[in-house]
Design an enzyme around this catalytic site. Structure first.
Site, PDB file in Angstrom:
ATOM      1  N   LYS A 101       0.810  -1.219   0.000  1.00  0.00           N
ATOM      2  CA  LYS A 101       0.000   0.000   0.000  1.00  0.00           C
ATOM      3  C   LYS A 101       0.841   1.266   0.000  1.00  0.00           C
ATOM      4  O   LYS A 101       0.500   2.236  -0.663  1.00  0.00           O
ATOM      5  CB  LYS A 101      -1.032  -0.007   1.125  1.00  0.00           C
ATOM      6  CG  LYS A 101      -0.485   0.085   2.519  1.00  0.00           C
ATOM      7  CD  LYS A 101      -1.599  -0.055   3.541  1.00  0.00           C
ATOM      8  CE  LYS A 101      -1.029  -0.093   4.941  1.00  0.00           C
ATOM      9  NZ  LYS A 101      -0.062  -1.153   5.179  1.00  0.00           N
ATOM     10  N   ARG A 125      -6.820   2.584  11.302  1.00  0.00           N
ATOM     11  CA  ARG A 125      -6.434   1.196  11.554  1.00  0.00           C
ATOM     12  C   ARG A 125      -7.514   0.406  12.274  1.00  0.00           C
ATOM     13  O   ARG A 125      -7.383  -0.793  12.452  1.00  0.00           O
ATOM     14  CB  ARG A 125      -5.141   1.133  12.369  1.00  0.00           C
ATOM     15  CG  ARG A 125      -3.944   1.586  11.580  1.00  0.00           C
ATOM     16  CD  ARG A 125      -2.671   1.342  12.345  1.00  0.00           C
ATOM     17  NE  ARG A 125      -1.535   1.829  11.604  1.00  0.00           N
ATOM     18  CZ  ARG A 125      -0.702   1.066  10.924  1.00  0.00           C
ATOM     19  NH1 ARG A 125      -0.870  -0.223  10.894  1.00  0.00           N
ATOM     20  NH2 ARG A 125       0.302   1.592  10.273  1.00  0.00           N
ATOM     21  N   ARG A 175      11.919  -8.220   3.134  1.00  0.00           N
ATOM     22  CA  ARG A 175      12.174  -6.831   3.500  1.00  0.00           C
ATOM     23  C   ARG A 175      13.040  -6.746   4.762  1.00  0.00           C
ATOM     24  O   ARG A 175      13.936  -5.903   4.852  1.00  0.00           O
ATOM     25  CB  ARG A 175      10.850  -6.089   3.714  1.00  0.00           C
ATOM     26  CG  ARG A 175      11.025  -4.616   3.987  1.00  0.00           C
ATOM     27  CD  ARG A 175       9.713  -3.867   3.952  1.00  0.00           C
ATOM     28  NE  ARG A 175       8.965  -4.091   5.162  1.00  0.00           N
ATOM     29  CZ  ARG A 175       7.746  -3.613   5.388  1.00  0.00           C
ATOM     30  NH1 ARG A 175       7.120  -2.924   4.442  1.00  0.00           N
ATOM     31  NH2 ARG A 175       7.123  -3.837   6.519  1.00  0.00           N
ATOM     32  N   ARG A 200      16.477  -5.809   9.453  1.00  0.00           N
ATOM     33  CA  ARG A 200      15.571  -5.717  10.595  1.00  0.00           C
ATOM     34  C   ARG A 200      15.588  -7.059  11.320  1.00  0.00           C
ATOM     35  O   ARG A 200      14.700  -7.893  11.118  1.00  0.00           O
ATOM     36  CB  ARG A 200      14.159  -5.404  10.138  1.00  0.00           C
ATOM     37  CG  ARG A 200      13.984  -4.058   9.479  1.00  0.00           C
ATOM     38  CD  ARG A 200      12.533  -3.891   9.113  1.00  0.00           C
ATOM     39  NE  ARG A 200      12.252  -2.625   8.499  1.00  0.00           N
ATOM     40  CZ  ARG A 200      11.029  -2.199   8.234  1.00  0.00           C
ATOM     41  NH1 ARG A 200       9.980  -2.939   8.526  1.00  0.00           N
ATOM     42  NH2 ARG A 200      10.860  -1.022   7.675  1.00  0.00           N
ATOM     43  N   ARG A 238       1.916  -9.808  13.921  1.00  0.00           N
ATOM     44  CA  ARG A 238       1.477  -8.516  13.393  1.00  0.00           C
ATOM     45  C   ARG A 238       0.319  -8.693  12.416  1.00  0.00           C
ATOM     46  O   ARG A 238      -0.619  -7.885  12.387  1.00  0.00           O
ATOM     47  CB  ARG A 238       2.632  -7.799  12.687  1.00  0.00           C
ATOM     48  CG  ARG A 238       3.657  -7.202  13.636  1.00  0.00           C
ATOM     49  CD  ARG A 238       4.857  -6.622  12.932  1.00  0.00           C
ATOM     50  NE  ARG A 238       4.522  -5.645  11.914  1.00  0.00           N
ATOM     51  CZ  ARG A 238       5.260  -5.418  10.828  1.00  0.00           C
ATOM     52  NH1 ARG A 238       6.380  -6.088  10.605  1.00  0.00           N
ATOM     53  NH2 ARG A 238       4.902  -4.509   9.949  1.00  0.00           N
TER      54      ARG A 238
END
Length: 188
Positions: A14, A90, A129, A135, A146
């Protein structure tokens, strides 16, 4: 004037698609993450409050996010050109706040667009990613958690926007150009 709400799980694309569409339409791409970083960097009152939570590893409370959104949507470029919201709302209470805020400032939105991607592809994208962006905390377990939280918050949002007649869904599990093309067709 185009005003859109982009929905989609982490890794759905997005942010990328919102940026592409915003650039082509000449409207602001409003990301809650970008707003937070700008407020913190600018050492605004809201930014300093947000930073105090972020430094402790806590989520920034809705009340601060809502104040930041109010400020951003009231800026001249958003008022005159439109916008794409990315990462907000959200949950249903944030969507209800947004509806009240837009009524208050004399704006409305055209569509709420969800980029739909199967969970296994989202996990694959996010693990990739995490590797590319170094990360180490984004493990598969953390990513899956998540996504569960996102689903818990988003499913009611999808129904909320469906009931308003503004919900659209785009298959986000395709190449970038195909998704961009479908989004462009929706907003013409």
């Amino acid at each position: 004037m185009t005003r859109l709400i982009f929905l989609g799980a982490p890794g759905a694309g997005k942010g990328t698609q919102a940026q592409i569409l915003a650039e082509s339409a000449g409207i602001p791409h409003i990301s809650t993450g970008d707003i937070l970083r700008a407020e913190v960097k600018g050492q605004t009152e809201l930014g300093l409050k947000a930073k105090s939570y972020m430094d402790k590893g806590e989520l920034v409370p809705d009340s601060l996010i809502l104040d930041m959104i109010r400020g951003r949507l009231s800026q001249a470029d958003a008022v005159s050109a439109g916008w794409i919201l990315d990462g907000f709302p959200r949950n249903v209470s944030q969507a209800e706040f947004l509806d009240r805020l837009l009524t208050e400032i004399g704006q409305n939105y055209d569509l709420a667009i969800n980029l739909d991607v199967p969970q296994d592809r989202l996990v694959e994208r996010l693990l990739n990613r995490a590797t590319i962006q170094n990360r180490p905390d984004d493990t598969e377990d953390v990513i899956r958690r998540r996504l569960v939280v996102y689903d818990e918050q988003t499913l009611p949002l999808i129904d909320y926007y469906r009931q308003k007649g503004v919900y659209r869904e785009v298959n986000g599990d395709r190449d970038l150009a195909a998704v961009t093309s479908d989004l462009g067709a929706l907003v013409k």
